[in-house]
Design an enzyme around this catalytic site. Structure first.
Site, PDB file in Angstrom:
ATOM      1  N   SER A   1       0.999  -1.077   0.000  1.00 39.27           N
ATOM      2  CA  SER A   1      -0.024   0.016  -0.026  1.00 39.27           C
ATOM      3  C   SER A   1       0.874   1.262  -0.089  1.00 39.27           C
ATOM      4  O   SER A   1       0.298   2.411  -0.402  1.00 39.27           O
ATOM      5  CB  SER A   1      -0.923  -0.002   1.074  1.00 39.27           C
ATOM      6  OG  SER A   1      -1.864  -1.181   1.140  1.00 39.27           O
ATOM      7  N   VAL A   2       1.955   1.222   0.254  1.00 37.17           N
ATOM      8  CA  VAL A   2       2.735   2.531   0.302  1.00 37.17           C
ATOM      9  C   VAL A   2       2.980   3.006  -1.079  1.00 37.17           C
ATOM     10  O   VAL A   2       3.247   4.346  -1.495  1.00 37.17           O
ATOM     11  CB  VAL A   2       4.305   2.248   1.181  1.00 37.17           C
ATOM     12  CG1 VAL A   2       4.037   2.231   2.465  1.00 37.17           C
ATOM     13  CG2 VAL A   2       5.097   1.290   0.376  1.00 37.17           C
TER      14      VAL A   2
END
Lengths: 506, 481
Positions: B219-220
């Site tokens: 998700s980063v």
């Protein structure tokens, strides 16, 4: 015409003493620098062991030699002796320097033995001066020299006497002392060549058939060079000593050229040696390997091969790491190369003294050689001229073969660098050569004192024209290679008439 | 005969000149090549025998050359070996090799750099032993140590950058190794150590911080996707985006869910971009990425430094975003799965770019090089590396990243006294319980001091594992003086 000298006679003894001091101080300084170098600049004491003992003894011995030269050969060339002392001293310093690494590896040191040999060399040099009061006496032993020279050359092949070292059979061993007779035979063969050629020069310089603008000698007159070529190839084949063969053949061709002033001899010599080398390479794997190393030293295969280029390339690495100014004495790693104090001593100097130091050393050799040639020019007798030029050329050629081998100008051979390298036979021989050269330079530089009749009574104007022309022959005859028929007659005629140049002091 | 002797003398002079030229060729013209020859052991001795200069962190040498009684005279000694090993590398005589800064800065450390020429001349004249110059790093030892401690027994990496300059403040890779064991002169020990390190399944020799291995970002990576959505689709934080329970990209049957198959927002299927970002929903970004299109998304990633090798001066492996082969791949890539792989440094750089208002500064680790007498040789000046996003986009991303820390997945990274912005990530590795835990963030103040990326291998949830580690590092960086 060379008889008349208007220059005031200068003995040059003061210069010799001055140069000798320079040489001694340089060598002692190099010793101290080496001492500091090997001890990483932090030695236990300020000066090496026995510095004053050895320094004082060396100064005493050199002064004694100088005084003896002063007495025995007062007009001797002032440079020959100091230059050879300088080179020998530098060689001693390098051998002493290599000793530190040899001892660390458990091998025995070499410096002391070499020092004793150096003193022996000085004794032989002075002895030569004392016993040989006139170099022309050597001409009397022309053929004895040939026999002695060839015998020496053949000694290593006697079973039980000869020793094979690194694939070449050129050493003999007697009662534990090993000796390389080829070094000494150099002198005898030079004497023979000089004596033979001075007698035969007119025959050899006779015009022969002309081909491509060059006069070639008649076949029967070519016989000596062919024999010398065969002898050279014979040595090469039997003792597998490429360097010595090259040296003798080169010496012979050079002296032949000086005697006859015929360029054709050089061309014939060059062709013969090329052909000889080509033939030998075809049949002898030992020599063939040398050529492979020479041409492809940096190939990994050649580098890794047994008896491959590893040693040579290590020498190059050492020289490269020395660069322009060197690592400093005692601060490099010259023992990475094989035979760092003998065959590869030049690489050791290149590493520790740098390009500058090595060029200096080569210049010293060039000076010695040119002084020998100058002596040859100044001498008044043909035999002396030939001998001086021959001995000078022998030193030059030996330097060329050794340094050229290390630098890959030519294939590497097993000759020793004169004066510098460890090795008794070479050192002793070279000091005898210096002795002979000093003797000859003394007679060359000595002011001419007519022994009986004053020469001024001979008026050259009254001499026959052909005789005067012949006097110029020494200087110009090679320019007149377009031998007209009558010039050959002139040459023949002169053999019957005493020549002033050769006979003036006879 | 005199003329012949003169000619012979000329020949002799030519012979000597030939020798002199040959010697000059070897010792001058060809010397550099010969000295560079790998078979030349002298070069090694000289290289390894010089008094190499120190590597300095905050005025303290972390690597020095200690006098040693053997051929090489000096022994390279690492004072905080494991902490700094990923940066320093090692200098080994046994393996005839150097790595890390020992290699990249060898010309200064070994004293051969042309900038040290006057020093070499001086050494030549004074006869002093040649000495190498020193290299001072940008590393902040407090942050470095905190990051090391905070990672604990986890495998993983931390990279911290000063956003306004690109200075690397910390670079930790765990587990690490002891370079002293490889630099030792005891070749048996060195060989045994090397074998042990090389066979260790924890891979201590891999430099995780600079891409020794690349990780899926999870998700980063949504920072990049969100940036593309804002710039290419004209969205802002309050824009409403599709956020279904599941999403099947066109042309495939592969169904994409949110993490743990949860609802996004209130379950209405529509949320603001900020909410989708704060809750780290997958479907809005999969749809967003597909809407942006493969080409613009790849382009945005490239502007952030993907697919580019760079040096700091250590070699950093390029993060990868291969062109998606189909829409399904694009959708998966958009939330950092499938083909996207990144280095912690690259993620820290993305965080720093957002913190710095969209201007990416070139990261660097060597602050200064110094002579042996510690006189300044060179100082690295901060340089612009690119402007991947507009300042307005950076502002939107910043506000959304603040939202993550204040009321999203990143609350465990928050500090009470300084506003922190960030993004968590939980990258699936296809292994049960083997998710990589990520946090990328910075202190959201006027002049941010630190942007960082934390990755914990197989650490699990980013919000639970990486975020608290980041919090400790933030605390050490901002709660000072």
């Amino acid at each position: 015409m060379s008889v008349i000298s208007t220059r005031p006679a200068r003995s040059g003894r003061a210069q010799e003493l001055g140069l000798l001091s320079v040489a001694l101080i340089s060598v002692l300084s190099a010793w101290v620098l080496t001492y500091y170098g090997v001890n990483s600049a932090n030695p236990d004491q300020a000066l090496p062991d026995n510095f004053f003992t050895f320094g004082g003894a060396a100064a005493g011995v050199l002064l004694l030699c100088h005084l003896l030269i002063r007495r025995l050969a007062p007009y001797a060339d002032p440079i020959l002796f100091p230059a050879s002392v300088m080179l020998t001293g530098l060689g001693l310093v390098m051998i002493y320097r290599i000793d530190f690494q040899l001892v660390a590896r458990g091998a025995s040191p070499d410096a002391r033995g070499q020092l004793i040999l150096a003193i022996g060399g000085l004794i032989l040099m002075v002895g030569t001066l004392a016993f040989l009061r006139d170099h022309r006496r050597l001409r009397r032993v022309t053929y004895i020299s040939l026999i002695v020279g060839l015998s020496l050359l053949l000694l290593p092949m006697i079973p039980g006497l000869g020793v094979e070292v690194y694939g070449a059979q050129l050493w003999i061993s007697i009662a534990g002392f090993s000796f390389q007779p080829a070094e000494l035979s150099k002198i005898f063969l030079a004497v023979f060549f000089a004596g033979y050629l001075v007698a035969q020069r007119d025959n050899l310089s006779l015009a022969g058939p002309k081909f491509l603008g060059i006069h070639f000698p008649r076949l029967r007159h070519s016989l000596p060079i062919l024999l010398a070529w065969l002898a050279g190839m014979g040595i090469l084949a039997l003792e597998r000593d490429f360097g010595t063969a090259l040296l003798f053949f080169g010496l012979f061709v050079a002296m032949l050229y000086v005697a006859t002033e015929r360029t054709s001899w050089i061309i014939i010599g060059g062709l013969l040696s090329t052909a000889g080398v080509y033939l030998i390479v075809q049949v002898m794997p030992h020599i063939q390997a040398r050529f492979t190393i020479w041409l492809n030293a940096f190939d990994q295969d050649v580098y890794d091969a047994q008896y491959g280029s590893y040693q040579l390339v290590q020498g190059w690495f050492g020289m490269a790491s020395g660069g322009l100014f060197g690592t400093g004495l005692g601060e490099g790693s010259p023992t990475n190369s094989f035979a760092a104090n003998s065959d590869f001593i030049i690489a050791s100097f290149g590493e520790e003294l740098g390009l500058v130091g090595l060029l200096g050393i080569l210049s010293l050799y060039a000076i010695i050689v040119t002084r020998a040639m100058k002596t040859g020019i100044a001498l008044r007798d043909g035999f002396g001229k030939l001998l001086a030029a021959g001995l000078g050329f022998a030193i030059a050629l030996q330097c060329f073969v050794v340094v050229g081998g290390i630098t890959r100008v030519i294939p590497l051979t097993g000759l020793a660098m004169p004066f510098l390298a460890k090795g008794g036979s070479a050192l002793l021989t070279n000091f005898i050569i210096i002795g002979i050269l000093i003797r000859m330079s003394d007679s060359a530089r000595r002011p001419f004192v007519p022994s009986s009749v004053s020469l001024s009574t001979i008026n050259t104007g009254e001499l026959p024209a052909n005789l005067i022309a012949d006097e110029d022959d020494d200087l110009e005859s090679s320019a007149s290679t377009e031998a007209e028929p009558h010039s050959a007659e002139d040459s023949l005629a002169t053999t019957a008439v005493p020549r002033i140049t050769d006979g003036g002091s006879r | 005969m005199n003329l012949a002797i003169r000619k012979l003398t000329a020949i002799i002079i030519v012979m000597f000149l030939t020798l002199m030229m040959a010697v000059t060729y070897i010792q001058f013209i060809r010397a550099p090549q010969l000295n560079a020859d790998t078979r030349n052991v002298r070069t090694l001795w000289r290289e390894y025998g010089t008094d190499r200069g120190p590597i300095i962190v905050a005025n303290q040498p972390i690597v020095t050359s200690e006098p040693h009684d053997d051929e090489y005279k000096y022994l390279r000694t690492y004072h905080q070996p494991e902490l700094y090993a990923p940066l320093t590398g090692y200098f080994s005589t046994t393996f005839n090799s150097m790595t890390g800064l020992e290699r990249e800065e060898n010309s200064v450390l070994g004293g051969s750099d042309s900038a040290l020429f006057s020093q070499r001349i001086e050494q030549l004249i004074t006869g002093k032993q040649p000495k190498g110059g020193a290299v001072a790093l940008t590393i902040d030892p407090v942050i470095q140590q905190t990051a090391w401690d905070a990672l604990g027994d986890h495998r993983g990496a931390v990279v911290a950058i000063e956003p306004g300059t690109g200075k690397i403040l910390a670079a930790v890779s765990k587990p690490s190794y002891d370079p002293n064991l490889l630099a030792t002169r005891d070749s048996t020990l060195a060989n045994e150590s090397w074998t042990a390190m090389n066979n260790d399944d924890q891979q201590p020799l891999v430099n995780r911080a600079f891409g020794g291995k690349l990780y899926p970002p999870g998700s980063v990576f949504k920072i990049v996707t969100a940036a593309a959505m804002i710039e290419k689709l004209g969205l802002n934080a309050d824009s409403v985006v599709e956020a279904p329970f599941s999403y099947t990209p066109p042309g495939t049957t592969h169904e994409i869910f949110n993490a743990y198959q949860q609802q996004c927002g209130d379950g209405s299927g529509q949320v603001t971009l900020a909410t989708a970002f704060a809750e780290s929903c997958n479907t809005p970004f999969a749809i967003g990425g597909v809407n942006v299109g493969a080409e613009p998304l790849v382009e945005t990633a490239r502007e952030f430094g993907f697919d580019q090798d760079f040096t700091i001066p250590l070699q950093v492996m390029a993060s990868k975003f291969p062109f998606p082969e189909d829409t399904a791949a694009l959708a998966m890539d958009s939330f950092g799965q499938r083909d996207v792989e990144v280095s912690p440094l690259a993620m820290a750089l993305i965080g720093a770019t957002v913190a710095n208002g969209g201007v990416m500064m070139k990261p660097y680790i060597v602050a200064q090089t110094l002579t042996a007498d510690l006189a300044l040789l060179s100082e690295t000046q901060p340089t612009h590396y690119g402007t991947p996003i507009k300042p307005s986009t950076a502002a939107i991303l910043r506000s959304m990243m603040i939202g993550v820390v204040n009321n999203g997945t990143g609350t465990k990274a928050g500090l009470s006294n300084v506003q922190i912005a960030g993004k968590t990530g939980t990258a699936e590795t296809g292994k049960e319980g083997g998710d990589h835990s990520w946090f990328v963030g910075f202190d959201a103040v006027d002049q941010p001091r630190i942007a960082l990326a934390v990755v914990v291998e197989e650490g699990g949830s980013g919000s639970q594992v990486a975020a608290p580690i980041a919090r400790e590092i933030f605390a050490s960086a901002v709660n000072r003086d």
